[in-house]
Write a protein that holds these residues in place. Sequence first.
Motif, PDB file in Angstrom:
ATOM      1  N   GLN A  98       0.847  -1.186   0.000  1.00 33.98           N
ATOM      2  CA  GLN A  98       0.000   0.000   0.000  1.00 33.98           C
ATOM      3  C   GLN A  98       0.880   1.232   0.000  1.00 33.98           C
ATOM      4  O   GLN A  98       2.033   1.190   0.433  1.00 33.98           O
ATOM      5  CB  GLN A  98      -0.902   0.019   1.235  1.00 33.98           C
ATOM      6  N   ASP A 142       0.457   5.826   0.332  1.00 32.93           N
ATOM      7  CA  ASP A 142      -0.446   6.845   0.875  1.00 32.93           C
ATOM      8  C   ASP A 142      -1.442   7.350  -0.170  1.00 32.93           C
ATOM      9  O   ASP A 142      -1.050   7.794  -1.242  1.00 32.93           O
ATOM     10  CB  ASP A 142       0.384   8.025   1.402  1.00 32.93           C
ATOM     11  N   ARG A 171      -1.298  12.316   3.577  1.00 36.00           N
ATOM     12  CA  ARG A 171      -0.938  12.496   4.986  1.00 36.00           C
ATOM     13  C   ARG A 171       0.535  12.888   5.139  1.00 36.00           C
ATOM     14  O   ARG A 171       1.343  12.624   4.244  1.00 36.00           O
ATOM     15  CB  ARG A 171      -1.169  11.186   5.749  1.00 36.00           C
ATOM     16  N   ASN A 215       1.710  10.517  10.203  1.00 32.80           N
ATOM     17  CA  ASN A 215       0.410   9.854  10.064  1.00 32.80           C
ATOM     18  C   ASN A 215       0.446   8.692   9.068  1.00 32.80           C
ATOM     19  O   ASN A 215      -0.307   7.730   9.209  1.00 32.80           O
ATOM     20  CB  ASN A 215      -0.665  10.863   9.699  1.00 32.80           C
ATOM     21  N   GLN A 216       1.329   8.790   8.089  1.00 31.82           N
ATOM     22  CA  GLN A 216       1.507   7.652   7.172  1.00 31.82           C
ATOM     23  C   GLN A 216       2.064   6.455   7.942  1.00 31.82           C
ATOM     24  O   GLN A 216       1.648   5.319   7.752  1.00 31.82           O
ATOM     25  CB  GLN A 216       2.460   8.007   6.022  1.00 31.82           C
ATOM     26  N   LYS A 250       1.741   5.888  11.136  1.00 28.50           N
ATOM     27  CA  LYS A 250       0.673   5.402  12.014  1.00 28.50           C
ATOM     28  C   LYS A 250      -0.249   4.451  11.256  1.00 28.50           C
ATOM     29  O   LYS A 250      -0.628   3.391  11.749  1.00 28.50           O
ATOM     30  CB  LYS A 250      -0.168   6.596  12.507  1.00 28.50           C
ATOM     31  N   TYR A 251      -0.606   4.894  10.037  1.00 29.73           N
ATOM     32  CA  TYR A 251      -1.512   4.080   9.221  1.00 29.73           C
ATOM     33  C   TYR A 251      -0.852   2.753   8.831  1.00 29.73           C
ATOM     34  O   TYR A 251      -1.472   1.687   8.904  1.00 29.73           O
ATOM     35  CB  TYR A 251      -1.948   4.857   7.975  1.00 29.73           C
ATOM     36  N   LYS A 266      -1.186   0.430  11.608  1.00 30.46           N
ATOM     37  CA  LYS A 266      -2.546  -0.100  11.693  1.00 30.46           C
ATOM     38  C   LYS A 266      -2.780  -1.225  10.686  1.00 30.46           C
ATOM     39  O   LYS A 266      -3.522  -2.164  10.940  1.00 30.46           O
ATOM     40  CB  LYS A 266      -3.559   1.014  11.401  1.00 30.46           C
ATOM     41  N   GLN A 267      -2.174  -1.090   9.524  1.00 32.31           N
ATOM     42  CA  GLN A 267      -2.315  -2.106   8.472  1.00 32.31           C
ATOM     43  C   GLN A 267      -1.404  -3.309   8.753  1.00 32.31           C
ATOM     44  O   GLN A 267      -1.366  -4.239   7.975  1.00 32.31           O
ATOM     45  CB  GLN A 267      -1.976  -1.512   7.094  1.00 32.31           C
ATOM     46  N   THR A 277       8.209  -0.713   6.076  1.00 33.40           N
ATOM     47  CA  THR A 277       7.863   0.514   5.362  1.00 33.40           C
ATOM     48  C   THR A 277       9.122   1.013   4.670  1.00 33.40           C
ATOM     49  O   THR A 277      10.234   0.868   5.175  1.00 33.40           O
ATOM     50  CB  THR A 277       7.348   1.621   6.304  1.00 33.40           C
TER      51      THR A 277
END
Length: 421
Positions: A356, A358, A362, A366-367, A369-370, A373-374, A379
Motif C-alpha cells: 500500500q 499513501d 498524509r 500519520n503515514q 501510524k496508518y 494499523k495495516q 515501510t
Amino acid sequence: MISRPKGTNDIYGEEIEYWQYFEKAARKVAGVFGFQEIRTPIFEMAELFIRSVGDETDIVQKEMYTFEDKGHRLLCLRPEGTAAVVRSFIENNMVSEGLPRQVYYIGPMFRYERPQTGRQRQFHQFGAELIGSSSPLADAEMIWMSVFLLEELRLHRYTLHINMLGCQKDRESYKAALKDYYKDKLGAVCPDCRRRYETNVLRLLDCKVDACQPIKEKAPELTEFLCPECRDHKGQVSQILIENNIDAIWNTRLVRGLDYYTGIVFEVKYPFKETVFDLLGGGRYDHVIEQLGGNATPSVGFACGIERMVATMREEKAIAEPAALCQVFVLSIGEEAKKESLKITDFLRKRGISVQHDLMGRNIRNQLKYADKQRALYTIIIGEDELDKGVYLVKEMETGDQIEVESSWVENYILEKLTAL
Ligand SMILES: [Zn+2]
Ligand SMILES: [Zn+2]
C-alpha cells in the motif's frame, strides 16, 4: 438508518480473517481427501427439502424461508446442503463420471429460528458428501476427514460421538419398541414429545426438556434391534477408527435432527465457554437419492456450521497472529517521491507482494501510524533528503530498526527480506 435483518451478520475486520482461515483450511482438507467443490443455487424448489429432509422435522415445519416467485413456483432458500448436492448428482447424471463422487460445498444456508450463540438465520456451512459407497470405509473416511479438519484448525479438545442407527428394517422394529415404551408415559412428557410420539417417535430421543430426561434414559436402546449386517458394519467402522487412532465415543442416544439418516451417524462436540457446541455432524443417508428420483445410491456426508467453528477458533485463539493487511507500506513526501513510490509499489505488487502507499496526502508521521494499523511488516520511506542522496530508509515495523538502502536496490532488498520470512 436501515439496519441488517435479524439473524444476519456483517463479517469483517478481525473476524473475516478467521473465516478466511477456516475456508482455506477446509478447502485444503477437502483437497487432501480428493473432494471437489460444488456450487448449487442458493434457492431451490421447496419440494426438494420437504421430500428429503422430511416434513416432520423442525426445519421443514418451522424454519424454511419459503416463498412464491412471480411464476407461482414455490421456492425456498436452502436450509441445508445435502439435498441440493443430491439433486445435482441426479440431474447432472454424475454417476456416469464414476463412483464414489466426492464433493464439498461452502456457503450460506437459511433457517428462520431464534438467533442464539453461534446460530443465525443466515448461517454458513462447510459440508462434504461421499456418494456411491456402502462400505464401512466410506463412513470411516468421512469421520476421518472431520477429525482432520479439526486438527488442521488446531481445535484439539473435541469429542467424537458416533452411533449406528441401523437399516430401515431395524428402525421400524425400534420405533415399535419406543412406541410401546412411551405409550403409558405420555402424561409425563412435554407437549413436543407428545407430538413427536405421533409424528416421529425417534425424535423423542432428541428432547432437551429436563422433565423428559429420566424417561428418555430408561428407553430401550437401538443397539438391541440391529440386524446382523448392521452389527457387522458397526464393528467394521469401529475397527477402522481404532486402527487409525481416532477416538470415538459410541453414543446410543445420538439420533441427529434430520429424518434421512440411516446407518452410521456422528457428531463432534466441543466445549465452548459454559456450554458445549455440536460443532460438526454427519452420517449415512442411503435412501435420499432414491427418494429424490435417482437410482438407489448409498451415501455418507457431514457438515459443520462456520459461525460456530469461527467462534470456537477465536475462543481457542487458534490463529496466533492476525495476518498483515499489507506486507509493505511505501511512504513518500513530495511529488517526486510519490512517483518513485508508485514505481516501487508496482514492481513489488507484480511479484506478489501486497503493498500500500499513501492515498490520503498524509504527513510522514500519520503515514507511519496508518502503516502500523495495516500491520505492515516493512515501510519504505522516501522524502526529499532520501531522493537527493539516492538512499531510502527501510523500517522493520516490529523492531523499529531502520536501515538505509541504495535506491536502485530497495525492491530487491525487500524481496530478499520477505522471502527469508
Ligand atoms: Zn440392519
Ligand atoms: Zn420432551
